[in-house]
Motif scaffolding. Structure first.
Motif, mmCIF file in Angstrom:
data_model
loop_
_atom_site.group_PDB
_atom_site.id
_atom_site.type_symbol
_atom_site.label_atom_id
_atom_site.label_comp_id
_atom_site.label_asym_id
_atom_site.label_seq_id
_atom_site.Cartn_x
_atom_site.Cartn_y
_atom_site.Cartn_z
ATOM 1 N N VAL A 1 0.849 -1.189 0.000
ATOM 2 C CA VAL A 1 0.000 0.000 0.000
ATOM 3 C C VAL A 1 0.890 1.246 0.000
ATOM 4 O O VAL A 1 1.884 1.302 0.731
ATOM 5 N N SER A 2 0.530 2.244 -0.839
ATOM 6 C CA SER A 2 1.321 3.478 -0.903
ATOM 7 C C SER A 2 0.408 4.667 -1.209
ATOM 8 O O SER A 2 -0.782 4.495 -1.472
ATOM 9 N N TYR A 3 0.997 5.844 -1.165
ATOM 10 C CA TYR A 3 0.253 7.094 -1.421
ATOM 11 C C TYR A 3 1.121 7.989 -2.295
ATOM 12 O O TYR A 3 2.353 8.023 -2.153
ATOM 13 N N THR A 4 0.474 8.721 -3.214
ATOM 14 C CA THR A 4 1.215 9.674 -4.042
ATOM 15 C C THR A 4 0.369 10.913 -4.292
ATOM 16 O O THR A 4 -0.859 10.837 -4.347
ATOM 17 N N GLU A 5 1.046 12.038 -4.405
ATOM 18 C CA GLU A 5 0.399 13.294 -4.780
ATOM 19 C C GLU A 5 0.934 13.696 -6.149
ATOM 20 O O GLU A 5 2.143 13.768 -6.353
ATOM 21 N N ILE A 6 0.027 13.959 -7.090
ATOM 22 C CA ILE A 6 0.409 14.325 -8.450
ATOM 23 C C ILE A 6 -0.021 15.765 -8.696
ATOM 24 O O ILE A 6 -1.204 16.087 -8.621
ATOM 25 N N LYS A 7 0.939 16.639 -8.972
ATOM 26 C CA LYS A 7 0.630 18.042 -9.240
ATOM 27 C C LYS A 7 0.048 18.191 -10.645
ATOM 28 O O LYS A 7 0.188 17.304 -11.501
ATOM 29 N N SER B 1 -5.205 16.593 -13.742
ATOM 30 C CA SER B 1 -5.771 17.741 -14.441
ATOM 31 C C SER B 1 -6.319 18.769 -13.450
ATOM 32 O O SER B 1 -6.974 19.724 -13.830
ATOM 33 N N SER B 2 -6.042 18.570 -12.163
ATOM 34 C CA SER B 2 -6.410 19.539 -11.127
ATOM 35 C C SER B 2 -5.132 20.031 -10.472
ATOM 36 O O SER B 2 -4.038 19.528 -10.748
ATOM 37 N N GLU B 3 -5.265 21.028 -9.590
ATOM 38 C CA GLU B 3 -4.085 21.612 -8.947
ATOM 39 C C GLU B 3 -3.228 20.546 -8.282
ATOM 40 O O GLU B 3 -2.015 20.583 -8.327
ATOM 41 N N SER B 4 -3.866 19.590 -7.669
ATOM 42 C CA SER B 4 -3.167 18.419 -7.153
ATOM 43 C C SER B 4 -4.148 17.258 -7.085
ATOM 44 O O SER B 4 -5.356 17.460 -6.939
ATOM 45 N N MET B 5 -3.610 16.067 -7.189
ATOM 46 C CA MET B 5 -4.432 14.857 -7.202
ATOM 47 C C MET B 5 -3.817 13.878 -6.205
ATOM 48 O O MET B 5 -2.639 13.518 -6.309
ATOM 49 N N ASP B 6 -4.594 13.474 -5.201
ATOM 50 C CA ASP B 6 -4.110 12.544 -4.182
ATOM 51 C C ASP B 6 -4.636 11.149 -4.476
ATOM 52 O O ASP B 6 -5.847 10.950 -4.626
ATOM 53 N N VAL B 7 -3.721 10.185 -4.542
ATOM 54 C CA VAL B 7 -4.078 8.821 -4.932
ATOM 55 C C VAL B 7 -3.476 7.824 -3.955
ATOM 56 O O VAL B 7 -2.275 7.884 -3.654
ATOM 57 N N TYR B 8 -4.309 6.925 -3.446
ATOM 58 C CA TYR B 8 -3.830 5.780 -2.663
ATOM 59 C C TYR B 8 -3.752 4.572 -3.587
ATOM 60 O O TYR B 8 -4.610 4.381 -4.449
ATOM 61 N N ILE B 9 -2.721 3.762 -3.387
ATOM 62 C CA ILE B 9 -2.424 2.681 -4.331
ATOM 63 C C ILE B 9 -2.228 1.368 -3.591
ATOM 64 O O ILE B 9 -1.503 1.309 -2.585
ATOM 65 N N LEU B 10 -2.885 0.336 -4.077
ATOM 66 C CA LEU B 10 -2.629 -1.020 -3.611
ATOM 67 C C LEU B 10 -1.943 -1.753 -4.759
ATOM 68 O O LEU B 10 -2.556 -2.019 -5.793
#
Length: 545
Positions: free
Chosen positions: A50-56, A105-114
């Protein structure tokens, strides 16, 4: 190990094992209904991560090797997998196979990943499943707990990890019920002018009336009949506020009520005022073109605007909670983008109140061409805006009582907070995605409230102007006694906390950092100022000895 501790540990392991088994059985039953083959129970630690990433905005995240379950907790973006493209928005879950590309496509996008290892086939049965959208309020705590305990060597936490995986999957696969309710809700909104029968709604999505009513209440918090009533009242308010000169008879017909007199009785019973009285709130048809929530001042003066700014990505309904009720029926304008001139003019405003806009001069020029536009320059205090607006709408007689009410509230709050405000010197910061703002001793509505009205002592190094953009190193050099963090998102604060310079500050060492949930704290209007002071007192009370 003492017998008591050993017994306690065995009980914890047993309870967690039951939880795992419960979610496993629930998941099997859940998927048997959909005739989806479920793989046998596996040891998660051997095959997933499990991980987390923020995409600008504009950035890309590439996924390689294996299968991945993604959950979008905020923002939106485009998923590209071969020649296929898919829009992912907040609350969505999806399984992707490598290689694929996710672009924000937004200011930032928060995604959790399995992530599922390439050799494992654990996610294969879910490839064709359409997952339900689930609120981040429900999902993010589960993902955060998975991140926290996934590397634990404690057996009880390993069991809990597996249990949470099943819980998360059971929530996002609960598609038929919850998404059916969303379809029913949408149908209601589109057919308010018709007779709507609850049994017909249930039949439309293949449920019994009793099951439909139960699940509907679970998702919306109200019964289907109450939801229909609420939506009809919302539409009625929208028509009364936004459509100039509309007759009560037409409003009644458009919300599915044949008798205008019955509509008047129903409206008064539910809203507490007759529709004719409600319509007088917008008798002075005023639109607000501003990035400030100046509708706060208008509502305090007893006027509901026909159009007003909103921030849909900042607040769940585009507005802070204390403004929602008073603005039901008002056209909400997205202040995060360019204001649509034609959209505003369709509400037929008699006047437009406008402040300088942060975007370029071209947008401002569109409004200078309109007649009846009242331009208000930037004001340094909330009551200066109140006085300007009251003068424009000819409600000057109400100014004194509004200001006196706020002053009395400020005086009471000052006395309550004195034990805390008199100890140490304070710095106030706003941690943003790309900067940290340090607020000054004066020049801002919050500085005026916090330092002048409530009596908190400012740090000697604070700027004299409204705010200054600083680095963490600057804050460490100042070394303030106490720090108040306002209006900041958790992900931005976390980046600051991870900076080694942050940990050198005395306020951090002495645990004198205060981080309230302050997204709705707005000192620029009477209603927002009241809301802020009351919440500030409640927050700081727990630190007063």
């Amino acid at each position: 190990m003492p017998p008591q501790k050993l017994l306690l540990k065995m009980i914890i392991i047993y309870i967690n094992s039951l939880l795992v088994y419960y979610h496993f059985l629930f998941f099997v039953n859940h998927f048997q209904e959909r005739k989806v083959l479920l793989v046998t129970y596996v040891l998660f630690h051997d095959c997933i991560k499990v991980s987390y990433t923020e995409i600008k905005e504009g950035e890309k995240k590439e996924f390689q090797e294996g299968s991945h379950l993604l959950y979008v907790s905020s923002g939106q973006g485009q998923l590209t997998q071969g020649e296929k493209q898919m829009l992912l928005v907040e609350g969505m879950s999806v399984i992707v196979e490598s290689p694929c590309l996710l672009t924000s496509s937004s200011e930032s996008m928060d995604v959790y990943i399995l992530d599922c290892h390439q050799q494992s086939k654990w996610l294969v049965p879910f490839r064709d499943v359409v997952f339900a959208r689930q609120s981040p309020i429900k999902m993010v705590p589960i993902w955060k707990e998975l991140l926290r305990i996934q590397k634990s060597s404690v057996l009880s936490e390993q069991c809990r990890f597996q249990s949470l995986i099943w819980k998360m999957l059971s929530m996002i696969t609960d598609y038929m019920k919850m998404d059916g309710i969303e379809q029913a809700s949408q149908y209601i909104r589109q057919h308010l002018h018709e007779t709507i029968c609850v049994s017909d709604l249930a039949n439309r999505i293949g449920m019994t009336s009793s099951s439909f009513a139960r699940v509907f209440r679970q998702k919306t918090g109200v019964s289907p009949k109450e939801f229909i009533h609420q939506e009809r009242m919302k539409l009625a308010k929208k028509l009364m506020i936004q459509e100039k000169g509309i007759a009560l008879k037409e409003i009644a017909l458009r919300i599915g009520v044949q008798d205008e007199f019955y509509f008047s009785r129903l409206f008064k019973k539910r809203e507490g005022v007759a529709p004719t009285i409600f319509m007088k709130r917008a008798q002075k048809r005023i639109a607000i073109i501003s990035q400030l929530l100046l509708q706060d001042h208008l509502l305090s003066l007893g006027i509901q605007p026909v159009a007003a700014p909103a921030y849909p990505t900042e607040f769940s309904h585009g507005l802070p909670s204390y403004l929602c009720r008073g603005l039901e029926g008002t056209l909400l304008l997205n202040a995060e983008k360019y204001f649509n001139r034609e959209e505003v003019l369709r509400t037929q405003p008699d006047m437009i109140i406008k402040t300088p806009l942060r975007q370029d001069a071209e947008q401002s020029a569109l409004w200078t061409q309109q007649t009846h536009v009242h331009h208000i320059p930037f004001q340094s205090t909330w009551d200066a805006y109140l006085q300007k607006i009251a003068y424009i709408v000819e409600e000057e007689q109400k100014i004194e009582s509004i200001i006196e009410d706020i002053q009395q509230l400020e005086s009471r709050a000052k006395e309550i907070l004195r034990p805390l405000s008199s100890v140490g010197k304070w710095s106030v910061i706003w941690v943003r995605a790309n900067e940290v703002r340090l607020y000054g001793k004066t020049g801002h509505a919050f500085s005026d409230l916090f330092f002048q009205k409530l009596g908190f002592e400012p740090d000697d190094c604070l700027p004299d102007k409204s705010y200054r953009v600083i680095q963490v190193e600057d804050l460490a050099y100042m070394n303030p006694d106490r720090i108040l963090i306002l209006w900041s998102h958790e992900k931005d604060v976390q980046k600051l906390v991870n900076n080694k310079e942050w940990k050198k500050i005395d306020a951090i060492k002495n645990r004198n950092v205060y981080y309230p949930n302050s997204i709705e704290w707005d000192p620029w209007g009477p209603l927002g100022r009241k809301h802020m002071i009351n919440h500030m007192v409640n927050f700081f009370k727990k630190y007063i000895k």
